[in-house]
Design a protein around this motif. Structure first.
Motif, mmCIF file in Angstrom:
data_model
loop_
_atom_site.group_PDB
_atom_site.id
_atom_site.type_symbol
_atom_site.label_atom_id
_atom_site.label_comp_id
_atom_site.label_asym_id
_atom_site.label_seq_id
_atom_site.Cartn_x
_atom_site.Cartn_y
_atom_site.Cartn_z
ATOM 1 N N SER A 47 0.831 -1.203 0.000
ATOM 2 C CA SER A 47 0.000 0.000 0.000
ATOM 3 C C SER A 47 0.870 1.258 0.000
ATOM 4 O O SER A 47 0.624 2.197 -0.767
ATOM 5 C CB SER A 47 -0.916 -0.008 1.220
ATOM 6 O OG SER A 47 -1.598 1.207 1.341
ATOM 7 N N ASN A 65 -7.549 3.155 4.982
ATOM 8 C CA ASN A 65 -7.058 2.530 3.748
ATOM 9 C C ASN A 65 -8.175 1.837 2.993
ATOM 10 O O ASN A 65 -8.254 1.927 1.762
ATOM 11 C CB ASN A 65 -5.947 1.526 4.075
ATOM 12 C CG ASN A 65 -4.603 2.188 4.203
ATOM 13 O OD1 ASN A 65 -4.020 2.623 3.225
ATOM 14 N ND2 ASN A 65 -4.111 2.297 5.421
ATOM 15 N N SER A 99 -1.716 11.556 -1.194
ATOM 16 C CA SER A 99 -1.243 10.178 -1.378
ATOM 17 C C SER A 99 0.114 9.963 -0.715
ATOM 18 O O SER A 99 0.353 8.905 -0.129
ATOM 19 C CB SER A 99 -1.154 9.838 -2.871
ATOM 20 O OG SER A 99 -2.438 9.798 -3.440
ATOM 21 N N ALA A 126 0.924 7.359 2.167
ATOM 22 C CA ALA A 126 2.019 6.406 1.975
ATOM 23 C C ALA A 126 2.931 6.386 3.194
ATOM 24 O O ALA A 126 3.334 5.314 3.670
ATOM 25 C CB ALA A 126 2.821 6.756 0.719
ATOM 26 N N LEU A 182 0.896 3.994 -3.057
ATOM 27 C CA LEU A 182 0.533 5.380 -2.753
ATOM 28 C C LEU A 182 1.699 6.334 -2.980
ATOM 29 O O LEU A 182 1.501 7.470 -3.424
ATOM 30 C CB LEU A 182 0.016 5.486 -1.325
ATOM 31 C CG LEU A 182 -1.357 4.857 -1.089
ATOM 32 C CD1 LEU A 182 -1.660 4.772 0.394
ATOM 33 C CD2 LEU A 182 -2.437 5.621 -1.824
#
Length: 148
Positions: free
Chosen positions: A13, A81, A54, A58, A17
């Motif tokens: 993830s 998320n 983003s 992240a 991101l």
């Protein structure tokens, strides 16, 4: 200690991101051109703001990758998320159905859908428990310290 599922999910993830965030923050005009949209200042600014969002997400995922998530643990991170990836996957799919020539976005839509599924599993899955303390018992063994 978090399960390997949690660590892998959070790391993937964070990587996705970060890639989206870097492209949006630092290459907004090029990203619009790549998507076949004519560059415009308002769209470039919106992409930069979304890229910053983003990148922030992240960093959150990257820094939380060693925490326990699943069940009641790490619920705010999992729910955030899940909402991001599920709504993003639906928005991308809807847009791709309306504009099929934007097929360059299909891989991103599939990655978003897979991550949404991954976070849905994490939300309803209890993190792996250690069934027995390491040999030797005692508080030191429970903390992972070697016996004296």
């Amino acid at each position: 200690m978090p399960s390997s599922y949690s660590r892998v999910l959070m790391s993937i993830s964070a990587a996705v991101l970060a890639a989206v965030g870097l492209a949006g923050s630092f290459l907004p005009r090029e990203s619009l051109r790549w998507l076949g949209s004519p560059p415009s200042v308002p769209l470039e600014l919106m992409l930069q703001v979304l890229g910053a969002l983003s990148l922030g997400f992240a960093m959150l995922d990257w820094m939380a990758r060693h925490t326990v998530i699943g069940g009641i643990y790490g619920r705010p991170v999992v729910v955030g998320n899940l909402l991001h990836f599920a709504s993003g996957a639906l928005a991308l799919a809807k847009g791709l159905l309306r504009v099929p020539e934007a097929r360059l976005l299909w891989p991103l839509a599939l990655v978003y859908a897979a991550l949404a599924l991954g976070f849905a599993v994490a939300m309803f899955r209890h993190p792996a428990r250690r069934t027995a303390p390491p040999s030797g018992g005692g508080a030191e063994a429970a903390r992972g310290e070697p016996a004296a």
